[in-house]
Design a protein around this motif. Sequence first.
Motif, mmCIF file in Angstrom:
data_model
loop_
_atom_site.group_PDB
_atom_site.id
_atom_site.type_symbol
_atom_site.label_atom_id
_atom_site.label_comp_id
_atom_site.label_asym_id
_atom_site.label_seq_id
_atom_site.Cartn_x
_atom_site.Cartn_y
_atom_site.Cartn_z
ATOM 1 N N VAL A 42 0.829 -1.213 0.000
ATOM 2 C CA VAL A 42 0.000 0.000 0.000
ATOM 3 C C VAL A 42 0.867 1.268 0.000
ATOM 4 O O VAL A 42 1.980 1.270 0.529
ATOM 5 C CB VAL A 42 -0.942 0.044 1.239
ATOM 6 N N GLY A 43 0.303 2.318 -0.612
ATOM 7 C CA GLY A 43 0.930 3.638 -0.529
ATOM 8 C C GLY A 43 2.009 3.904 -1.559
ATOM 9 O O GLY A 43 2.957 4.634 -1.277
ATOM 10 N N GLY A 44 1.850 3.369 -2.761
ATOM 11 C CA GLY A 44 2.830 3.653 -3.814
ATOM 12 C C GLY A 44 2.286 4.639 -4.830
ATOM 13 O O GLY A 44 1.081 4.799 -4.976
ATOM 14 N N ASN A 45 3.175 5.335 -5.499
ATOM 15 C CA ASN A 45 2.770 6.154 -6.656
ATOM 16 C C ASN A 45 3.986 6.473 -7.515
ATOM 17 O O ASN A 45 5.136 6.330 -7.080
ATOM 18 C CB ASN A 45 2.044 7.439 -6.236
ATOM 19 N N GLY A 46 3.727 6.882 -8.749
ATOM 20 C CA GLY A 46 4.794 7.316 -9.654
ATOM 21 C C GLY A 46 4.850 8.831 -9.637
ATOM 22 O O GLY A 46 4.761 9.441 -8.578
ATOM 23 N N GLY A 47 5.007 9.414 -10.801
ATOM 24 C CA GLY A 47 4.949 10.868 -10.910
ATOM 25 C C GLY A 47 6.187 11.568 -10.408
ATOM 26 O O GLY A 47 7.274 10.995 -10.303
ATOM 27 N N ALA A 48 6.015 12.856 -10.059
ATOM 28 C CA ALA A 48 7.144 13.715 -9.702
ATOM 29 C C ALA A 48 7.779 13.334 -8.371
ATOM 30 O O ALA A 48 8.964 13.589 -8.148
ATOM 31 C CB ALA A 48 6.670 15.163 -9.644
ATOM 32 N N ASN A 49 7.009 12.746 -7.503
ATOM 33 C CA ASN A 49 7.515 12.384 -6.177
ATOM 34 C C ASN A 49 7.195 10.913 -5.903
ATOM 35 O O ASN A 49 6.307 10.594 -5.110
ATOM 36 C CB ASN A 49 6.846 13.308 -5.139
ATOM 37 N N PRO A 50 7.927 9.999 -6.563
ATOM 38 C CA PRO A 50 7.540 8.588 -6.520
ATOM 39 C C PRO A 50 7.741 7.947 -5.155
ATOM 40 O O PRO A 50 8.590 8.378 -4.363
ATOM 41 C CB PRO A 50 8.441 7.925 -7.564
ATOM 42 N N ALA A 51 6.943 6.914 -4.894
ATOM 43 C CA ALA A 51 7.054 6.167 -3.625
ATOM 44 C C ALA A 51 6.782 4.699 -3.924
ATOM 45 O O ALA A 51 5.896 4.377 -4.717
ATOM 46 C CB ALA A 51 6.039 6.689 -2.612
ATOM 47 N N HIS A 52 7.563 3.831 -3.323
ATOM 48 C CA HIS A 52 7.325 2.399 -3.429
ATOM 49 C C HIS A 52 6.268 1.998 -2.402
ATOM 50 O O HIS A 52 6.379 2.375 -1.226
ATOM 51 C CB HIS A 52 8.615 1.639 -3.126
#
Length: 217
Positions: A82-92
């Motif tokens: 849970v809690g991932g995203n791509g884009g300008a401020n990516p998170a695994h």
Amino acid sequence: MESGQAYGKSLRTVKSCVGSTWCRFGVLDSVSMAINLELRYRGLRSPHKLKMGVSGCARECAEARGKDVGVIATSEGWNLYVGGNGGANPAHAQLLAGGLDDETLVKYIDRYFMYYIRTADRLQRTARWQEELDGGLEHVRQVVVEDSLGIADELEAAMAKHVGSYEDEWAATLKDPERLRRFRSFVNAPSRKMRPSSSSRNAARSVRPPTKRRAPS
Ligand code: SF4
């Protein structure tokens, strides 16, 4: 997926790899799971867009850990991230629970999404929400997996209500002449409703104050 969900603050298309049906490395059927998840959460309004991915093994071809909710098959069952995203401020995305059967996986996702929807700020993605929550991921795990707040039933009931009441709003609009009248195919398409009649245009002219003509310079 129905029109309108490619840009809403709601679920986007769920990405999957080809899974055990077509790939020799596949451990579980990621395609069927992705379809089931998309049908369950489609149209779910949320503080920001919701992205999901399902991979059929640890090779992670669906990039599930780059999504708000990522599911990866293992020989023990599904791992839920849970809690991932791509884009300008990516998170695994981070591991919330592992080795889950289908039913438990869906139950935890229900709780996770509803808890996020109820507590996140407007336009706050899940990654930033988790970072800013007191206790972070561990707090989320306690709420979703251990039901530390005693609200699991309520969260599940809220999701069941969403699933039971879903309708494709665009298809419903096409069937309803009243709602359809609010839309035009082109910005400059003729619309009798928008255009005042000639008599009302004449009436408007008659009340318009006279304008002074400027003398030629
Ligand atoms: S993630 Fe695994 S099962 Fe899915 S396509 Fe890649 S190698 Fe195959």
